[in-house]
Scaffold this active site. Sequence first.
Site, short mmCIF file in Angstrom:
data_model
loop_
_atom_site.label_atom_id
_atom_site.label_comp_id
_atom_site.label_asym_id
_atom_site.label_seq_id
_atom_site.Cartn_x
_atom_site.Cartn_y
_atom_site.Cartn_z
N ARG A 265 2.31 11.13 9.36
CA ARG A 265 2.71 9.67 8.66
C ARG A 265 2.62 10.00 6.97
NH1 ARG A 265 4.16 6.64 4.95
NH2 ARG A 265 4.09 4.08 5.41
N HIS B 114 1.39 8.54 0.59
CA HIS B 114 2.21 7.04 0.26
C HIS B 114 1.19 6.51 0.44
CE1 HIS B 114 0.54 6.16 4.18
NE2 HIS B 114 0.71 4.66 4.19
N HIS C 256 -0.43 1.80 -1.15
CA HIS C 256 0.20 0.75 -0.88
C HIS C 256 -0.92 -0.32 -1.30
CE1 HIS C 256 -2.07 1.10 2.66
NE2 HIS C 256 -1.14 1.70 2.80
N GLU D 184 -5.87 -0.56 3.84
CA GLU D 184 -5.52 -0.73 5.52
C GLU D 184 -6.54 -0.25 5.64
OE1 GLU D 184 -2.20 2.42 5.67
OE2 GLU D 184 -3.18 3.27 7.45
N HIS E 242 -2.86 8.45 0.61
CA HIS E 242 -3.43 8.85 1.79
C HIS E 242 -2.53 9.09 3.28
CE1 HIS E 242 -2.66 4.19 2.06
NE2 HIS E 242 -2.40 4.71 3.67
N GLU F 80 4.40 -1.86 7.27
CA GLU F 80 5.05 -0.12 6.99
C GLU F 80 6.10 0.04 6.55
OE1 GLU F 80 2.64 1.53 7.54
OE2 GLU F 80 3.77 3.14 7.83
MN MN Z 1 -0.96 3.19 4.64
#
Ligand code: MN
Length: 427
Positions: A134, A137, A139, A143, A182, A205
């Site tokens: 993943r 990124h 946000h 999280e 992360h 997401e």
């Molecule tokens: Mn995340």
Amino acid sequence: MNHLPGDKMKTKPLSRRSIMAATAAGGAALAASPARAATFGNPDLPPEGAVNVTNPNTLTIPGPHDPGLAATMPTFLDPPATDAGSMPAFWASFNLAPRRIQDGGWGRQVTQSDFAISTEIAGVNMRLSAGGIRELHWHQQAEWAIMTYGHCRITVLDAQGRPFAADVKEGDLWYFPAGLPHSLQGLGPDGAEFVLAFDNGASSEFNTLPATDWMAHTPPEVLAKNFGVPAESFKNIPLQNRWIFQGKVPPPLAEVQEAIASKAGKPEYPFVFSLANAPKVSDSRGGSVQIADSSNFHVSTTIAAGLVTITPGAMRTMHWHPNADEWQYYLKGTGRMTVFNAGPSANTANFHPGDIGYVKKGLGHYIENTGTTDLVLIAVFRSARYEEVSFSDWLAHSPPDMVAATFNLDPGVVARFPKNRPDLMPG
Ligand code: MN
Ligand code: MN
């Protein structure tokens, strides 16, 4: 026909037994449909619930329906006679959410736009194959996650420039404060599955800030100046973000920790926590409760969580949470939950693995194990601390005469209420 309050003065209440007898007697009994007074376990006027039906055909569903789907929710088909009123749907499920599948993993989500009641938490269920990444990124929301399968590596950089990397397994949590960048990567032998909770129900997401997008949308000469290397060095960068992609299984953790080390040092507290190994705050024949909040999982300042195990037939006792909504993810087994609100409203739903439950702050609820194996769920709250009020504890520690008078209870019965706030009661 309306049942006026005066009706109960004139009509003798029918017991469940007499209703069954009347039903068994056949059509003759159907002609008489007397107004019934509210009775113990059957409180509503006008009466609600299958127990109050005199014509058995009332209960059939002759119109279009999907019996397989309907059978997963027996309490919707046949609510307890104590259920009343209505409240916004508090059941949703990852099982019914579309998967976005890419090479290296998949994700699916249930956010407030799918599940209106879920204003404080948005949920994501994700799988990464071994080596699946993943991408890097960040946000605007925090999280929180619980690992439900396999092994995963997480990396994060804190706001003091201190890098952190750790490997997590089933029963472990991670927490990334809002805005901290992360990455996640599945490890051997078979990657990982986990559930994320964002501390804002409107989060998605699929709407995070990917590092690839920022690079692709920055003029090459600016990239050159920013990173101090020739612009040409970036000629192969992806022009679209990657979200999830298949990578190689990474080297051992110690090697990566050394590679990412900074003069700024290491973060004060780990961004991961082993909830499975946390002490049990409740432990009885009825099951157990384990808590992870900012008191033991120090970085988790906006999310508190409780891992609840309920043995077959046992119950998570009647309670509410004074400080936050409760977002539940059902991990194992089957159960039912009734939520109580003013009105009165009381609605019941069934829960299976992969389902989500949601209880607004302050609303009463209980969860009963309806299966033959342990019922396990994780309850998540947008709060620094886990807080609850127990119904039985409240009554056990209220003036006994007042409690006895309020509920028409024998004082001897009140004296037997548990005084130690049992979170779980055996079946
Ligand atoms: Mn995340
Ligand atoms: Mn609860």
